[in-house]
Scaffold this active site. Structure first.
Site, PDB file in Angstrom:
ATOM      1  N   ASN A 196       0.835  -1.212   0.000  1.00 15.40           N
ATOM      2  CA  ASN A 196       0.000   0.000   0.000  1.00 15.40           C
ATOM      3  C   ASN A 196       0.864   1.254   0.000  1.00 15.40           C
ATOM      4  O   ASN A 196       0.561   2.223  -0.692  1.00 15.40           O
ATOM      5  CB  ASN A 196      -0.942   0.003   1.201  1.00 15.40           C
ATOM      6  CG  ASN A 196      -2.165  -0.854   0.955  1.00 15.40           C
ATOM      7  OD1 ASN A 196      -3.065  -0.466   0.226  1.00 15.40           O
ATOM      8  ND2 ASN A 196      -2.188  -2.044   1.546  1.00 15.40           N
ATOM      9  N   ARG A 228       0.064  -2.768  21.197  1.00 15.22           N
ATOM     10  CA  ARG A 228       0.135  -1.304  21.186  1.00 15.22           C
ATOM     11  C   ARG A 228       1.582  -0.901  21.389  1.00 15.22           C
ATOM     12  O   ARG A 228       2.462  -1.754  21.581  1.00 15.22           O
ATOM     13  CB  ARG A 228      -0.731  -0.709  22.308  1.00 15.22           C
ATOM     14  CG  ARG A 228      -0.373  -1.213  23.691  1.00 15.22           C
ATOM     15  CD  ARG A 228      -1.116  -0.505  24.773  1.00 15.22           C
ATOM     16  NE  ARG A 228      -0.741   0.898  24.843  1.00 15.22           N
ATOM     17  CZ  ARG A 228      -1.065   1.714  25.853  1.00 15.22           C
ATOM     18  NH1 ARG A 228      -1.778   1.255  26.855  1.00 15.22           N
ATOM     19  NH2 ARG A 228      -0.690   2.957  25.865  1.00 15.22           N
ATOM     20  N   LEU A 265      -3.403   2.511  18.199  1.00 11.74           N
ATOM     21  CA  LEU A 265      -2.839   3.774  18.688  1.00 11.74           C
ATOM     22  C   LEU A 265      -3.704   4.298  19.829  1.00 11.74           C
ATOM     23  O   LEU A 265      -4.912   4.066  19.863  1.00 11.74           O
ATOM     24  CB  LEU A 265      -2.763   4.799  17.554  1.00 11.74           C
ATOM     25  CG  LEU A 265      -1.753   4.474  16.450  1.00 11.74           C
ATOM     26  CD1 LEU A 265      -1.877   5.470  15.299  1.00 11.74           C
ATOM     27  CD2 LEU A 265      -0.319   4.455  16.981  1.00 11.74           C
ATOM     28  N   SER A 301     -11.783  -1.439   3.189  1.00  6.08           N
ATOM     29  CA  SER A 301     -12.358  -0.202   3.730  1.00  6.08           C
ATOM     30  C   SER A 301     -11.240   0.717   4.190  1.00  6.08           C
ATOM     31  O   SER A 301     -10.223   0.251   4.721  1.00  6.08           O
ATOM     32  CB  SER A 301     -13.223  -0.500   4.967  1.00  6.08           C
ATOM     33  OG  SER A 301     -14.143  -1.532   4.728  1.00  6.08           O
ATOM     34  N   ASP A 351      -9.716   5.139  15.597  1.00  2.40           N
ATOM     35  CA  ASP A 351     -10.005   5.473  16.992  1.00  2.40           C
ATOM     36  C   ASP A 351      -9.276   4.456  17.876  1.00  2.40           C
ATOM     37  O   ASP A 351      -8.434   3.705  17.379  1.00  2.40           O
ATOM     38  CB  ASP A 351     -11.524   5.538  17.260  1.00  2.40           C
ATOM     39  CG  ASP A 351     -12.217   4.205  17.042  1.00  2.40           C
ATOM     40  OD1 ASP A 351     -11.519   3.167  16.947  1.00  2.40           O
ATOM     41  OD2 ASP A 351     -13.459   4.185  16.977  1.00  2.40           O
ATOM     42  N   ASP A 386      -9.886  -1.519  14.219  1.00  2.83           N
ATOM     43  CA  ASP A 386     -10.593  -1.361  12.944  1.00  2.83           C
ATOM     44  C   ASP A 386     -12.032  -0.875  13.161  1.00  2.83           C
ATOM     45  O   ASP A 386     -12.959  -1.320  12.473  1.00  2.83           O
ATOM     46  CB  ASP A 386     -10.595  -2.688  12.153  1.00  2.83           C
ATOM     47  CG  ASP A 386      -9.199  -3.271  12.008  1.00  2.83           C
ATOM     48  OD1 ASP A 386      -8.276  -2.511  11.686  1.00  2.83           O
ATOM     49  OD2 ASP A 386      -9.034  -4.485  12.230  1.00  2.83           O
TER      50      ASP A 386
HETATM   51  C1  GAR Z   1      -3.102  -4.800   3.996  1.00  5.67           C
HETATM   52  O1  GAR Z   1      -3.816  -5.794   3.336  1.00  5.67           O
HETATM   53  C2  GAR Z   1      -3.977  -4.092   5.013  1.00  5.67           C
HETATM   54  O2  GAR Z   1      -5.290  -4.029   4.625  1.00  5.67           O
HETATM   55  C3  GAR Z   1      -3.798  -4.951   6.229  1.00  5.67           C
HETATM   56  O3  GAR Z   1      -2.433  -5.270   6.221  1.00  5.67           O
HETATM   57  C4  GAR Z   1      -2.009  -5.415   4.874  1.00  5.67           C
HETATM   58  C5  GAR Z   1      -0.670  -4.712   4.706  1.00  5.67           C
HETATM   59  O4  GAR Z   1      -0.125  -4.997   3.454  1.00  5.67           O
HETATM   60  N1  GAR Z   1      -4.185  -4.229   7.417  1.00  5.67           N
HETATM   61  C6  GAR Z   1      -4.944  -4.736   8.388  1.00  5.67           C
HETATM   62  O5  GAR Z   1      -5.305  -5.886   8.406  1.00  5.67           O
HETATM   63  C7  GAR Z   1      -5.304  -3.752   9.499  1.00  5.67           C
HETATM   64  N2  GAR Z   1      -6.188  -4.338  10.413  1.00  5.67           N
HETATM   65  P1  GAR Z   1       1.037  -4.097   2.855  1.00  5.67           P
HETATM   66  O6  GAR Z   1       2.153  -4.051   3.893  1.00  5.67           O
HETATM   67  O7  GAR Z   1       1.476  -4.855   1.615  1.00  5.67           O
HETATM   68  O8  GAR Z   1       0.480  -2.738   2.540  1.00  5.67           O
END
Ligand code: GAR
Length: 192
Positions: A16, A67, A97, A140, A145, A149
């Protein structure tokens, strides 16, 4: 146009983060990544930051599992403020956080999650969706908060669950949607 200062936090491979930095480099996002922070020493997201020439730091999280230790969270806030970060972007950051971050960046911390929230918060939500027999899942972006999630949802993108999907194939398809959705949502913050 003034560029929005981003701080990107992650614990994983950084796909991401890469998508966001690519959109900035392509001139599609009037933002500037000012700092990338990871709580994992050898996380791929730090290599992604280095590849794009973005300042980056490993922040040892301390003794808690879910945390940051309070003094570490204070240090995180200090680093972000010092770097001129205006929007904190969680990209696979696997810790909640608390204060002082939530107070310092009120409605200025966002997260991406691989499910159609409020369904399936927590870890490996694509597996939860598959086990529940969902026909449609997705990803999403939400305000952060103090919960897991649980903050107000800003945008969602649907992804079909296909016959024969494995956890891996479904997760890969959700991640493609994430990489499109997250830069689009960040662009909305650049406009205000
Ligand atoms: C992503 O799929 C994101 O949605 C998830 O971690 C992955 C990180 O991938 N986050 C969660 O599950 C948050 N609860 P990345 O390091 O390749 O961006």
């Amino acid at each position: 146009m003034k560029k929005l200062g981003l701080g990107i936090l992650g614990s994983g491979k950084g796909s991401n983060c890469r998508a966001i930095l690519e959109q900035i480099s392509a001139g599609n996002l009037p933002a500037e990544a000012r700092l990338v922070v990871s709580d994992v020493f050898d996380a791929g997201i730090l290599d992604v930051a280095r590849e794009f020439g973005v300042p980056n730091v490993y922040l040892p999280p301390g003794k808690f599992r879910t945390r940051l230790e309070p003094n570490v969270e204070m240090e995180l806030e200090r680093l972000l403020q010092q770097a001129g970060v205006e929007l904190v972007v969680l990209a696979g950051f696997m810790r909640v956080l608390k204060e002082p971050m939530l107070g310092a960046y009120r409605r200025r911390i966002i997260n991406i999650h691989p499910s159609l929230l409020p369904k399936f918060p927590g870890i490996e939500s694509w597996k939860q969706a598959l086990a529940a027999g969902e026909k449609i899942t997705g990803c999403s972006v939400h305000y952060v908060d103090a919960g897991i999630d649980s903050g107000e949802v800003i945008a969602r993108r649907k992804v079909p669950v296909l016959p024969g999907d494995t956890p891996e194939s479904l997760h890969a398809r959700i991640q493609i949607a994430e990489r499109a959705l997250y830069p689009e949502v960040i662009a909305q913050f650049c406009e205000v």
